[in-house]
Write a protein that holds these residues in place. Structure first.
Motif, PDB file in Angstrom:
ATOM      1  N   UNK A  82      -5.763   6.169  -0.223  1.00  0.00           N
ATOM      2  CA  UNK A  82      -6.471   7.253   0.441  1.00  0.00           C
ATOM      3  C   UNK A  82      -6.078   8.603  -0.161  1.00  0.00           C
ATOM      4  N   UNK A  83      -4.816   8.757  -0.553  1.00  0.00           N
ATOM      5  CA  UNK A  83      -4.406   9.982  -1.258  1.00  0.00           C
ATOM      6  C   UNK A  83      -5.238  10.164  -2.527  1.00  0.00           C
ATOM      7  N   UNK A  84      -5.417   9.083  -3.275  1.00  0.00           N
ATOM      8  CA  UNK A  84      -6.209   9.150  -4.508  1.00  0.00           C
ATOM      9  C   UNK A  84      -7.645   9.566  -4.209  1.00  0.00           C
ATOM     10  N   UNK A  85      -8.221   9.025  -3.150  1.00  0.00           N
ATOM     11  CA  UNK A  85      -9.603   9.365  -2.810  1.00  0.00           C
ATOM     12  C   UNK A  85      -9.739  10.813  -2.355  1.00  0.00           C
ATOM     13  N   UNK A  86      -8.732  11.319  -1.667  1.00  0.00           N
ATOM     14  CA  UNK A  86      -8.823  12.676  -1.118  1.00  0.00           C
ATOM     15  C   UNK A  86      -8.448  13.759  -2.119  1.00  0.00           C
ATOM     16  N   UNK A  87      -7.490  13.462  -3.000  1.00  0.00           N
ATOM     17  CA  UNK A  87      -6.957  14.508  -3.885  1.00  0.00           C
ATOM     18  C   UNK A  87      -7.179  14.242  -5.372  1.00  0.00           C
ATOM     19  N   UNK A  88      -7.519  13.006  -5.727  1.00  0.00           N
ATOM     20  CA  UNK A  88      -7.632  12.643  -7.137  1.00  0.00           C
ATOM     21  C   UNK A  88      -6.299  12.319  -7.778  1.00  0.00           C
ATOM     22  N   UNK A  89      -5.207  12.335  -6.990  1.00  0.00           N
ATOM     23  CA  UNK A  89      -3.869  12.053  -7.505  1.00  0.00           C
ATOM     24  C   UNK A  89      -3.419  10.654  -7.095  1.00  0.00           C
ATOM     25  N   UNK A  90      -2.801   9.923  -8.024  1.00  0.00           N
ATOM     26  CA  UNK A  90      -2.186   8.637  -7.702  1.00  0.00           C
ATOM     27  C   UNK A  90      -0.730   8.905  -7.332  1.00  0.00           C
ATOM     28  N   UNK A  91      -0.469   9.027  -6.050  1.00  0.00           N
ATOM     29  CA  UNK A  91       0.858   9.406  -5.555  1.00  0.00           C
ATOM     30  C   UNK A  91       1.254   8.467  -4.421  1.00  0.00           C
ATOM     31  N   UNK A  92       2.484   7.969  -4.483  1.00  0.00           N
ATOM     32  CA  UNK A  92       3.046   7.184  -3.400  1.00  0.00           C
ATOM     33  C   UNK A  92       4.064   8.004  -2.635  1.00  0.00           C
ATOM     34  N   UNK A  93       4.474   7.487  -1.497  1.00  0.00           N
ATOM     35  CA  UNK A  93       5.413   8.205  -0.617  1.00  0.00           C
ATOM     36  C   UNK A  93       6.606   7.298  -0.339  1.00  0.00           C
ATOM     37  N   UNK A  94       7.800   7.847  -0.331  1.00  0.00           N
ATOM     38  CA  UNK A  94       9.012   7.049  -0.482  1.00  0.00           C
ATOM     39  C   UNK A  94       9.299   6.110   0.684  1.00  0.00           C
ATOM     40  N   UNK A  95       8.913   6.456   1.919  1.00  0.00           N
ATOM     41  CA  UNK A  95       9.284   5.582   3.036  1.00  0.00           C
ATOM     42  C   UNK A  95       8.508   4.268   3.021  1.00  0.00           C
ATOM     43  N   UNK A  96       7.407   4.209   2.291  1.00  0.00           N
ATOM     44  CA  UNK A  96       6.642   2.961   2.197  1.00  0.00           C
ATOM     45  C   UNK A  96       7.078   2.108   1.004  1.00  0.00           C
ATOM     46  N   UNK A  97       7.859   2.662   0.076  1.00  0.00           N
ATOM     47  CA  UNK A  97       8.175   1.917  -1.159  1.00  0.00           C
ATOM     48  C   UNK A  97       9.041   0.694  -0.903  1.00  0.00           C
ATOM     49  N   UNK A  98       9.930   0.776   0.093  1.00  0.00           N
ATOM     50  CA  UNK A  98      10.804  -0.355   0.365  1.00  0.00           C
ATOM     51  C   UNK A  98      10.064  -1.571   0.871  1.00  0.00           C
ATOM     52  N   UNK A  99       8.778  -1.429   1.146  1.00  0.00           N
ATOM     53  CA  UNK A  99       7.968  -2.553   1.608  1.00  0.00           C
ATOM     54  C   UNK A  99       7.128  -3.139   0.476  1.00  0.00           C
ATOM     55  N   UNK A 100       7.509  -2.878  -0.773  1.00  0.00           N
ATOM     56  CA  UNK A 100       6.781  -3.424  -1.919  1.00  0.00           C
ATOM     57  C   UNK A 100       7.502  -4.589  -2.586  1.00  0.00           C
ATOM     58  N   UNK A 101       8.817  -4.665  -2.476  1.00  0.00           N
ATOM     59  CA  UNK A 101       9.688  -5.583  -3.232  1.00  0.00           C
ATOM     60  C   UNK A 101       9.659  -5.235  -4.728  1.00  0.00           C
ATOM     61  N   UNK A 102       9.250  -3.985  -5.010  1.00  0.00           N
ATOM     62  CA  UNK A 102       9.224  -3.491  -6.396  1.00  0.00           C
ATOM     63  C   UNK A 102      10.062  -2.225  -6.540  1.00  0.00           C
ATOM     64  N   UNK A 103      10.789  -1.841  -5.493  1.00  0.00           N
ATOM     65  CA  UNK A 103      11.439  -0.532  -5.443  1.00  0.00           C
ATOM     66  C   UNK A 103      12.927  -0.705  -5.220  1.00  0.00           C
TER      67      UNK A 103
END
Length: 489
Positions: A161-182
């Motif tokens: 949704x950030x990408x759709x609203x701003x055109x930026x591919x940006x993640x936010x740190x509190x959600x990263x621990x739920x990826x198993x990639x961080x």
């Protein structure tokens, strides 16, 4: 300034419009719609963007318009749902909900490749799961390699949704621990897992702190929104952590319980250090250097809803509440004990063979005895997780409870009695959105700190004081004994 809080929930999308004093000006929601086929759960992410813009516009209309105001759109909600897009931000395939369980084999392979204990020290997650984007990406690598080949951005739902609203591919740190990639403690992507899943590192978004101002919406998005002086986007944070702020429980010593379909617990850690023996999920907090401990059990309110539907023939919640209150005042035999493991494995024990069970059931028991047993069993599971989350006797002073289950006064009192802790229930239906709005107000400088929000339109609370007795201890020992004898081996 106005704040439009967007909650990307699993069940519903929700938008709440606030003023600078955190007064609710308008609120709108609509259900999420999924395509379910067996263990696969998908949806069209483009409809998500349209729905969010529609809800924002509806709130603005309900509030009498936003013309002349600066508006911040702040995002919160679920984490793990996976969206893969091309360079134009268009999804190359349907989004994979966190509910999707197709990647069981790939989750097992992650454990084989890295070892659960070693990965826990990095990811903050005790075990690999089909829930995490890592397992789903490994599934795509095996079954749909063309999707990963076409990927310019590998995102979670809030990132999309950030990408759709701003055109930026940006993640936010509190959600990263739920990826198993961080790598949570290092604050960086775990390159070995990224490579294992067949993901190109450049497709993963840059990561910013919680509550980061990401700048204005694109011109195309602004043209589709109601008239306003300006629209900016704030990265917000995970829904559970925003709810802590929204209820004033973002403080050491207070456990925040979400009593919804899933039972989840969050707590700001005080002087935390990693302990390999304690399998408690840990995550970046809302401010630099902070750590939030988190536990989630799928066998939460879903167990009570199951019994209400199947054992009580759909009895109304009010009727159930009244019936349980009558039962408590009557002379009834001790209720059976219920093990609420209807979805199998649950923290803190992670017993892979665990299943739901009534024990000590006899002909004297009726359906209200069994309903009480279900609520008590879930209270026992809550106590088990609180004790595990906070091993020191004086580490926690109260439980703040939100979610659908918190509406039950009988159940809230039962939890207080079983856990030997006061249970505090704020009269705040939109705790998650309120917490996200606080992050936006802090980022704008309107508030100087998260704690300042406590003085603004603070919701009243109901405190259920514990009336713990030896009987509660006895019942809990029965619960532990049954659990151990049935499933620990």
């Amino acid at each position: 300034m106005l704040v439009s809080s967007v909650d990307l929930g699993t069940t519903n999308l929700k938008v709440v419009l606030y003023d600078e004093q955190l007064r609710v000006l308008a609120s709108r929601s609509q259900p999420m719609r999924y395509d379910r086929r067996g263990d696969q759960v998908e949806f069209d992410p483009s409809t998500l963007t349209e729905s969010v813009l529609t809800l924002i516009a509806a709130c603005a209309s309900d509030a009498g318009g936003t013309d002349g105001h600066d508006v911040v759109i702040v995002l919160t909600g679920q984490a793990e749902t996976l969206v893969v897009t091309d360079g134009h931000g268009t999804a190359v395939r349907p989004a994979l909900s966190w509910l999707d369980e197709r990647a069981a084999a790939e989750a097992a392979e992650l454990e084989t490749a890295f070892g659960a204990d070693e990965a826990f020290a990095i990811t903050g997650e005790p075990f690999p799961s089909t829930t995490w984007p890592a397992a789903k990406l490994a599934w795509l690598r095996r079954h749909e390699p063309a999707s990963l080949d076409a990927a310019a951005h590998v995102l979670m739902i809030k990132d999309y949704l950030v990408l759709q609203l701003t055109g930026q591919a940006v993640g936010e740190v509190t959600t990263r621990g739920f990826t198993y990639l961080w790598d949570v403690r290092r604050g960086a992507y775990w390159d070995a897992a990224v490579q294992h899943c067949g993901v190109r590192r450049e497709t993963l978004p840059d990561v910013v702190p919680a509550g980061t101002d990401l700048g204005p919406v694109t011109a195309d998005v602004a043209a589709r929104l109601p008239a306003a002086r300006s629209y900016r986007v704030n990265a917000g944070a995970l829904d559970h952590f925003c709810a802590m702020v929204g209820t004033g429980s973002y403080t050491a010593g207070t456990v925040s319980e979400s009593a919804g379909t899933v039972l989840s617990l969050s707590m700001l850690a005080d002087d935390w250090s990693f302990d390999a023996a304690r399998k408690v999920s840990f995550h970046a907090g809302l401010r630099p250097g902070e750590t939030i401990l988190f536990n989630g059990a799928d066998s939460g309110g879903v167990a009570l809803e199951w019994f209400r539907r199947e054992g009580l023939a759909g009895m109304d919640w009010t009727e159930l509440e009244e019936g349980l209150a009558r039962r408590a005042s009557a002379s009834r035999p001790p209720a059976p004990v219920f093990l609420p493991y209807l979805t199998g494995v649950a923290p803190p024990d992670f017993l892979t063979s665990a299943r739901g069970a009534f024990l000590g059931l006899d002909l004297s028991h009726d359906r209200l005895d069994m309903a009480f047993a279900v609520e008590e069993g879930l209270a026992h599971l809550l106590k088990r997780n609180v004790d595990y989350l906070t091993p020191g006797a004086d580490d926690v002073d109260a439980i703040v409870s939100t979610g659908g289950g918190a509406a039950s006064s009988f159940w809230s009192q039962l939890k207080a009695d079983v856990c030997d802790l006061d249970v505090i229930v704020p009269d705040e239906r939109e705790a998650t959105c309120r917490g996200a709005a606080v992050l936006a107000l802090v980022a704008s400088g309107t508030l100087s700190s998260l704690a300042d929000a406590d003085a603004l339109a603070r919701p009243p609370v109901t405190r259920f004081a514990t009336a713990h007795t030896e009987t509660h201890d006895h019942r809990y020992r029965l619960f532990e004994d049954y659990l151990d004898r049935l499933y620990s081996h």
